[in-house]
Design a protein around this motif. Structure first.
Motif, PDB file in Angstrom:
ATOM      1  N   UNK A  29      -3.791   7.267 -46.873  1.00  0.00           N
ATOM      2  CA  UNK A  29      -4.167   6.065 -46.128  1.00  0.00           C
ATOM      3  C   UNK A  29      -5.194   6.480 -45.069  1.00  0.00           C
ATOM      4  N   UNK A  30      -6.417   5.967 -45.128  1.00  0.00           N
ATOM      5  CA  UNK A  30      -7.464   6.426 -44.218  1.00  0.00           C
ATOM      6  C   UNK A  30      -7.077   6.282 -42.749  1.00  0.00           C
ATOM      7  N   UNK A  31      -7.400   7.295 -41.950  1.00  0.00           N
ATOM      8  CA  UNK A  31      -7.109   7.314 -40.528  1.00  0.00           C
ATOM      9  C   UNK A  31      -8.189   6.633 -39.725  1.00  0.00           C
ATOM     10  N   UNK A  32      -8.284   7.002 -38.429  1.00  0.00           N
ATOM     11  CA  UNK A  32      -7.561   8.116 -37.797  1.00  0.00           C
ATOM     12  C   UNK A  32      -6.112   7.762 -37.463  1.00  0.00           C
ATOM     13  N   UNK A  33      -5.265   8.824 -37.431  1.00  0.00           N
ATOM     14  CA  UNK A  33      -3.871   8.690 -37.081  1.00  0.00           C
ATOM     15  C   UNK A  33      -3.533   9.628 -35.928  1.00  0.00           C
ATOM     16  N   UNK A  34      -2.491   9.275 -35.213  1.00  0.00           N
ATOM     17  CA  UNK A  34      -1.882  10.224 -34.279  1.00  0.00           C
ATOM     18  C   UNK A  34      -0.380  10.088 -34.420  1.00  0.00           C
ATOM     19  N   UNK A  35       0.329  11.167 -34.145  1.00  0.00           N
ATOM     20  CA  UNK A  35       1.783  11.155 -34.276  1.00  0.00           C
ATOM     21  C   UNK A  35       2.414  10.795 -32.934  1.00  0.00           C
ATOM     22  N   UNK A  36       3.279   9.782 -32.946  1.00  0.00           N
ATOM     23  CA  UNK A  36       3.986   9.379 -31.740  1.00  0.00           C
ATOM     24  C   UNK A  36       5.279  10.165 -31.559  1.00  0.00           C
ATOM     25  N   UNK A  37       5.882  10.607 -32.670  1.00  0.00           N
ATOM     26  CA  UNK A  37       7.111  11.393 -32.587  1.00  0.00           C
ATOM     27  C   UNK A  37       7.367  12.054 -33.926  1.00  0.00           C
ATOM     28  N   UNK A  38       8.040  13.200 -33.912  1.00  0.00           N
ATOM     29  CA  UNK A  38       8.386  13.914 -35.142  1.00  0.00           C
ATOM     30  C   UNK A  38       9.634  14.747 -34.898  1.00  0.00           C
ATOM     31  N   UNK A  39      10.587  14.651 -35.811  1.00  0.00           N
ATOM     32  CA  UNK A  39      11.839  15.397 -35.713  1.00  0.00           C
ATOM     33  C   UNK A  39      12.208  15.946 -37.082  1.00  0.00           C
ATOM     34  N   UNK A  40      13.053  16.978 -37.067  1.00  0.00           N
ATOM     35  CA  UNK A  40      13.515  17.578 -38.320  1.00  0.00           C
ATOM     36  C   UNK A  40      14.995  17.897 -38.211  1.00  0.00           C
ATOM     37  N   UNK A  41      15.717  17.650 -39.294  1.00  0.00           N
ATOM     38  CA  UNK A  41      17.152  17.903 -39.351  1.00  0.00           C
ATOM     39  C   UNK A  41      17.473  18.552 -40.695  1.00  0.00           C
ATOM     40  N   UNK A  42      18.538  19.330 -40.738  1.00  0.00           N
ATOM     41  CA  UNK A  42      18.946  19.942 -42.014  1.00  0.00           C
ATOM     42  C   UNK A  42      20.454  20.047 -42.124  1.00  0.00           C
ATOM     43  N   UNK A  43      21.186  18.926 -42.005  1.00  0.00           N
ATOM     44  CA  UNK A  43      22.638  18.990 -42.199  1.00  0.00           C
ATOM     45  C   UNK A  43      22.961  19.185 -43.674  1.00  0.00           C
ATOM     46  N   UNK A  44      23.980  19.918 -43.939  1.00  0.00           N
ATOM     47  CA  UNK A  44      24.434  20.132 -45.318  1.00  0.00           C
ATOM     48  C   UNK A  44      23.368  20.770 -46.210  1.00  0.00           C
ATOM     49  N   UNK A  45      22.418  21.485 -45.595  1.00  0.00           N
ATOM     50  CA  UNK A  45      21.465  22.261 -46.371  1.00  0.00           C
ATOM     51  C   UNK A  45      20.276  21.513 -46.948  1.00  0.00           C
ATOM     52  N   UNK A  46      20.053  20.263 -46.512  1.00  0.00           N
ATOM     53  CA  UNK A  46      18.909  19.484 -46.987  1.00  0.00           C
ATOM     54  C   UNK A  46      18.015  19.148 -45.801  1.00  0.00           C
ATOM     55  N   UNK A  47      16.699  19.291 -45.978  1.00  0.00           N
ATOM     56  CA  UNK A  47      15.758  19.010 -44.905  1.00  0.00           C
ATOM     57  C   UNK A  47      15.390  17.541 -44.832  1.00  0.00           C
ATOM     58  N   UNK A  48      15.457  16.973 -43.631  1.00  0.00           N
ATOM     59  CA  UNK A  48      15.127  15.560 -43.425  1.00  0.00           C
ATOM     60  C   UNK A  48      14.084  15.433 -42.319  1.00  0.00           C
TER      61      UNK A  48
END
Length: 226
Positions: free
Chosen positions: A199-218
Motif C-alpha cells: 500500500x503506497x506510503x508514506x507511513x509512520x508507525x504509531x506503536x509496535x509490540x511483540x509477544x510470544x506466549x506458548x511459543x508463537x510470535x504475535x
C-alpha cells in the motif's frame, strides 16, 4: 484512501472463553490487539492469510468457535445461522468487530505462499479504498519448547527483525523478507505484512509490540499517515 492500518495476530487464544485456564497469561496479547484494532476507522477492510485463499468474505455472515472447543458465536454483520466452515481469520475478524463495535466491509484471504510481487500488486489495488486496513497474521510458530512446532533458533532473530521493520514502517524491509525462511518457521503472516507494504506510503508507525506466549510470535502494530 487508506490512512491507517493495524497489524494484529489471529490465534484462538484471543477469545477468553477458549483459554479459560490461561486467560491471564494471554491478556497482554488480547489487550494490545483490541487496542490496535480499536484505533482503526470503520468500515474495516481486512487482509489475512489462510490456506483457503484467495477468497473473499462479506457480511452478512456468522460463525462459531465450536471447532476450537467452545460454542462462541460471532458475526461479521447480520443475523444468519452460524456457518461451521468459516476460516479462523474470518472468525477472529468477526470477534474483533464485535468487541470494537465497527462495521466490516469485507475480509480478503490470501494464500501463505503468495509471491511478494503479487502482495505488492494487491496492496496497490486496495490503496484507494476508504476504510481502515486490518492486517491479520502470525509470526513464527517455533519459539522454544512450548511451541506448536519444533524449536528453531532462527525464530527469535526472525521475529525481532519483523518487529523492527513494523516499528520503523519499513515497507522495503518487509518486502525483502525471505519467503522460504518464513515458511520454514511457520510465519504465515509474511504474505499479509507484504500486502500492507504494497500500500503506497508514506507511513509512520504509531506503536509496535511483540509477544510470544506458548511459543508463537504475535505482532501488533499501528501505522498511520504522517
Amino acid at each position: 484512501m487508506i490512512t491507517r492500518a493495524a497489524v494484529v495476530p489471529h490465534p484462538p487464544l484471543l477469545v477468553p472463553e477458549l483459554v479459560a485456564g490461561a486467560a491471564a497469561e494471554t491478556e497482554s496479547v488480547r489487550a494490545a490487539t483490541l487496542a490496535a484494532a480499536g484505533k482503526l476507522p470503520g468500515p474495516w477492510l481486512v487482509v489475512a492469510v489462510d490456506d483457503s485463499g484467495p477468497a473473499t468474505f462479506v457480511p452478512p455472515l456468522s460463525g462459531t468457535f465450536l471447532g476450537y472447543g467452545v460454542d462462541v458465536p460471532v458475526s461479521l454483520g447480520g443475523d444468519l445461522a452460524p456457518d461451521p466452515r468459516i476460516p479462523l481469520p474470518v472468525l477472529i475478524t468477526a470477534w474483533l468487530r464485535e468487541q470494537c463495535a465497527v462495521e466490516v466491509s469485507r475480509v480478503e484471504l490470501v494464500p501463505p505462499d503468495l509471491a511478494p510481487s503479487e502482495c505488492v500488486s494487491f496492496g496497490q489495488q486496495l490503496a484507494g479504498e476508504s476504510a481502515g486496513l486490518l492486517i491479520l497474521g502470525d509470526g513464527s510458530t517455533r519459539h522454544g519448547l512450548r511451541s506448536p512446532g519444533s524449536n528453531d533458533e532462527r525464530s527469535g532473530p526472525f521475529d525481532e527483525h519483523v518487529h523492527d521493520l513494523l516499528a520503523a514502517a519499513d515497507t522495503d524491509g518487509l518486502l525483502a523478507l525471505d519467503l522460504e525462511l518464513a515458511r520454514e518457521l511457520g510465519a504465515q503472516g509474511r504474505a499479509a505484512w507484504q500486502v500492507l507494504a504494497g500500500v503506497p506510503g508514506p507511513w509512520r508507525c504509531a506503536s509496535a509490540e511483540f509477544f510470544a506466549p506458548f511459543g508463537v510470535g504475535y505482532h501488533v502494530a499501528v501505522w498511520e499517515r504522517p
